[in-house]
Each structure stands twice: as structure tokens, then as C-alpha cells.
Design a protein around this motif. Structure first.
Motif, PDB file in Angstrom:
ATOM      1  N   ASN A  34       0.750  -1.381  -0.043  1.00 38.11           N
ATOM      2  CA  ASN A  34      -0.051   0.095  -0.056  1.00 38.11           C
ATOM      3  C   ASN A  34       0.656   1.206   0.007  1.00 38.11           C
ATOM      4  OD1 ASN A  34      -2.638   0.866  -0.046  1.00 38.11           O
ATOM      5  ND2 ASN A  34      -2.517   1.731   1.956  1.00 38.11           N
ATOM      6  N   ASP A  35       1.886   1.354   0.761  1.00 42.48           N
ATOM      7  CA  ASP A  35       2.730   2.422   0.853  1.00 42.48           C
ATOM      8  C   ASP A  35       3.642   2.782  -0.339  1.00 42.48           C
ATOM      9  OD1 ASP A  35       1.868   3.037   3.582  1.00 42.48           O
ATOM     10  OD2 ASP A  35       3.914   2.070   4.421  1.00 42.48           O
ATOM     11  N   ARG A  36       4.009   1.482  -0.941  1.00 39.21           N
ATOM     12  CA  ARG A  36       4.834   1.892  -2.100  1.00 39.21           C
ATOM     13  C   ARG A  36       3.932   2.237  -3.305  1.00 39.21           C
ATOM     14  NH1 ARG A  36       7.609  -3.525  -3.688  1.00 39.21           N
ATOM     15  NH2 ARG A  36       8.215  -2.185  -5.278  1.00 39.21           N
ATOM     16  N   ALA A  37       2.589   1.546  -3.524  1.00 37.97           N
ATOM     17  CA  ALA A  37       1.475   1.865  -4.487  1.00 37.97           C
ATOM     18  C   ALA A  37       1.147   3.498  -4.197  1.00 37.97           C
ATOM     19  CB  ALA A  37       0.189   1.110  -4.074  1.00 37.97           C
ATOM     20  N   LYS A  38       1.215   3.881  -2.811  1.00 36.55           N
ATOM     21  CA  LYS A  38       0.949   5.506  -2.677  1.00 36.55           C
ATOM     22  C   LYS A  38       1.918   6.165  -3.263  1.00 36.55           C
ATOM     23  CE  LYS A  38      -2.148   4.961   1.056  1.00 36.55           C
ATOM     24  NZ  LYS A  38      -2.264   5.072   2.733  1.00 36.55           N
ATOM     25  N   SER A  43       3.846   9.921  -7.478  1.00 36.10           N
ATOM     26  CA  SER A  43       4.721  10.307  -8.856  1.00 36.10           C
ATOM     27  C   SER A  43       4.063   9.999  -9.978  1.00 36.10           C
ATOM     28  CB  SER A  43       6.075   9.228  -8.702  1.00 36.10           C
ATOM     29  OG  SER A  43       6.515   9.229  -7.523  1.00 36.10           O
ATOM     30  N   ARG A  44       2.768   9.884 -10.233  1.00 40.11           N
ATOM     31  CA  ARG A  44       1.874   9.701 -11.352  1.00 40.11           C
ATOM     32  C   ARG A  44       2.471   8.457 -12.251  1.00 40.11           C
ATOM     33  NH1 ARG A  44       1.391  16.214 -12.927  1.00 40.11           N
ATOM     34  NH2 ARG A  44      -0.258  16.570 -11.244  1.00 40.11           N
ATOM     35  N   ASN A  45       2.899   7.454 -11.526  1.00 40.79           N
ATOM     36  CA  ASN A  45       3.268   6.253 -12.118  1.00 40.79           C
ATOM     37  C   ASN A  45       2.045   5.206 -11.794  1.00 40.79           C
ATOM     38  OD1 ASN A  45       4.282   3.801 -13.152  1.00 40.79           O
ATOM     39  ND2 ASN A  45       6.307   4.120 -12.167  1.00 40.79           N
ATOM     40  N   TYR A  46       0.890   5.584 -12.530  1.00 44.98           N
ATOM     41  CA  TYR A  46      -0.475   4.875 -12.115  1.00 44.98           C
ATOM     42  C   TYR A  46      -0.439   3.477 -12.426  1.00 44.98           C
ATOM     43  CZ  TYR A  46      -1.705   9.672 -11.694  1.00 44.98           C
ATOM     44  OH  TYR A  46      -2.128  10.846 -11.303  1.00 44.98           O
ATOM     45  N   LEU A  47       0.430   2.972 -13.382  1.00 43.82           N
ATOM     46  CA  LEU A  47       0.491   1.583 -13.941  1.00 43.82           C
ATOM     47  C   LEU A  47       1.124   0.696 -12.645  1.00 43.82           C
ATOM     48  CD1 LEU A  47       1.234   1.733 -17.613  1.00 43.82           C
ATOM     49  CD2 LEU A  47      -0.709   1.155 -16.514  1.00 43.82           C
ATOM     50  N   GLU A  48       2.273   1.108 -12.202  1.00 44.80           N
ATOM     51  CA  GLU A  48       2.879   0.720 -11.087  1.00 44.80           C
ATOM     52  C   GLU A  48       2.155   0.569  -9.724  1.00 44.80           C
ATOM     53  OE1 GLU A  48       6.058  -1.325  -9.052  1.00 44.80           O
ATOM     54  OE2 GLU A  48       5.480  -1.121 -11.045  1.00 44.80           O
ATOM     55  N   ALA A  49       1.370   1.772  -9.525  1.00 47.40           N
ATOM     56  CA  ALA A  49       0.443   1.852  -8.509  1.00 47.40           C
ATOM     57  C   ALA A  49      -0.750   0.896  -8.546  1.00 47.40           C
ATOM     58  CB  ALA A  49      -0.043   3.322  -8.449  1.00 47.40           C
ATOM     59  N   GLU A  50      -1.326   0.636  -9.855  1.00 43.39           N
ATOM     60  CA  GLU A  50      -2.248  -0.224  -9.827  1.00 43.39           C
ATOM     61  C   GLU A  50      -1.588  -1.703  -9.577  1.00 43.39           C
ATOM     62  OE1 GLU A  50      -4.939  -2.505 -13.369  1.00 43.39           O
ATOM     63  OE2 GLU A  50      -3.642  -0.410 -13.893  1.00 43.39           O
ATOM     64  N   LYS A  51      -0.599  -1.914  -9.999  1.00 44.81           N
ATOM     65  CA  LYS A  51      -0.263  -3.385  -9.664  1.00 44.81           C
ATOM     66  C   LYS A  51       0.199  -3.409  -8.271  1.00 44.81           C
ATOM     67  CE  LYS A  51       4.511  -4.926 -10.036  1.00 44.81           C
ATOM     68  NZ  LYS A  51       5.743  -4.759 -10.707  1.00 44.81           N
ATOM     69  N   GLY A  77      -9.598   1.851  -6.865  1.00 45.44           N
ATOM     70  CA  GLY A  77     -10.639   2.566  -7.503  1.00 45.44           C
ATOM     71  C   GLY A  77     -10.198   3.654  -7.960  1.00 45.44           C
ATOM     72  N   ALA A  78      -9.488   4.391  -6.853  1.00 49.10           N
ATOM     73  CA  ALA A  78      -9.056   5.988  -7.055  1.00 49.10           C
ATOM     74  C   ALA A  78      -7.753   5.904  -8.403  1.00 49.10           C
ATOM     75  CB  ALA A  78      -8.374   6.269  -5.784  1.00 49.10           C
ATOM     76  N   VAL A  79      -6.866   4.869  -8.060  1.00 45.15           N
ATOM     77  CA  VAL A  79      -5.953   5.035  -9.108  1.00 45.15           C
ATOM     78  C   VAL A  79      -6.190   4.573 -10.331  1.00 45.15           C
ATOM     79  CG1 VAL A  79      -4.821   2.593  -9.044  1.00 45.15           C
ATOM     80  CG2 VAL A  79      -3.254   4.358  -9.499  1.00 45.15           C
ATOM     81  N   LEU A  80      -7.289   3.564 -10.580  1.00 47.80           N
ATOM     82  CA  LEU A  80      -8.022   3.473 -11.983  1.00 47.80           C
ATOM     83  C   LEU A  80      -8.579   4.683 -12.651  1.00 47.80           C
ATOM     84  CD1 LEU A  80      -9.354  -0.283 -11.539  1.00 47.80           C
ATOM     85  CD2 LEU A  80      -7.316   0.271 -12.623  1.00 47.80           C
ATOM     86  N   SER A  81      -9.177   5.385 -11.659  1.00 46.62           N
ATOM     87  CA  SER A  81      -9.865   6.446 -12.152  1.00 46.62           C
ATOM     88  C   SER A  81      -8.888   7.557 -12.714  1.00 46.62           C
ATOM     89  CB  SER A  81     -10.864   7.195 -11.155  1.00 46.62           C
ATOM     90  OG  SER A  81     -10.016   8.016 -10.159  1.00 46.62           O
ATOM     91  N   PHE A  82      -7.699   7.522 -12.120  1.00 43.53           N
ATOM     92  CA  PHE A  82      -6.463   8.403 -12.701  1.00 43.53           C
ATOM     93  C   PHE A  82      -6.267   8.154 -13.970  1.00 43.53           C
ATOM     94  CE2 PHE A  82      -6.005   9.505  -8.201  1.00 43.53           C
ATOM     95  CZ  PHE A  82      -6.437  10.760  -8.205  1.00 43.53           C
ATOM     96  N   GLN A  83      -6.214   6.811 -14.462  1.00 44.85           N
ATOM     97  CA  GLN A  83      -5.696   6.453 -15.828  1.00 44.85           C
ATOM     98  C   GLN A  83      -6.895   6.647 -16.861  1.00 44.85           C
ATOM     99  OE1 GLN A  83      -4.348   2.199 -15.649  1.00 44.85           O
ATOM    100  NE2 GLN A  83      -3.705   2.339 -13.391  1.00 44.85           N
TER     101      GLN A  83
END
Length: 84
Positions: A34-38, A43-51, A77-83
Motif C-alpha cells: 500500500n505504501d509503495r503504491a501510494k 509520482s503519477r506512475n499509475y500503472l505501477e500503483a495499480e499493480k 478504484g482511485a488509481v484506476l480513475s486517474f488512468q
């Protein structure tokens, strides 16, 4: 769209602040994902955050912790909405 993303992100932050951890030590892996995803999301690296959020979700399912599951779904859900 930007207002929606802001609302989702604020909701995510509220969930994070209000969440109560289950037994100490049981959710270390979930916390790490969770911390690494945040960090990736910030950093706007949404694909890595999603993973990483998907890994956190999987760990929450393994722990069978309803609060962690809810937070994991909200984060994903939040990170998918940014993509989109």
C-alpha cells in the motif's frame, strides 16, 4: 474530471486516516504494498500503483480483514480513475 479525481483522492486519504490496523504484524506485507503504491501514485506512475494496489488487495483477501479489503478496493478504484 479533475474535481472527481480530487474528491476520490480526498476520500482515499480519509479512509487511510480512519482505518484501524488489525493485529500488529499481520498486515506488514499489505502496508508495504500500500505504501509503495501510494508513492507510485503520487509520482503519477499509475500503472505501477495499480499493480501494487492489486497486490495489496490480494494480501487483504488472504488476511480476511474487512477494513483492509475496503481500503484496498478504494485505493485501486482511485488509481484506476486517474488512468482513464
Amino acid at each position: 474530471m479533475k474535481i472527481y479525481n480530487l474528491v476520490v483522492w480526498i476520500g482515499l486519504l480519509v479512509l487511510t486516516c480512519l482505518s484501524v490496523s488489525p493485529s500488529l504484524g499481520q498486515n506488514v506485507l499489505w502496508d508495504t504494498y500500500n505504501d509503495r503504491a501510494k508513492q507510485a501514485s503520487e509520482s503519477r506512475n499509475y500503472l505501477e500503483a495499480e499493480k501494487l494496489f492489486r497486490s495489496a488487495l490480494s494480501e487483504a483477501e488472504n488476511l480476511r480483514e474487512p477494513k483492509l479489503l475496503a481500503q484496498s478496493y478504494a485505493n485501486l478504484g482511485a488509481v484506476l480513475s486517474f488512468q482513464s
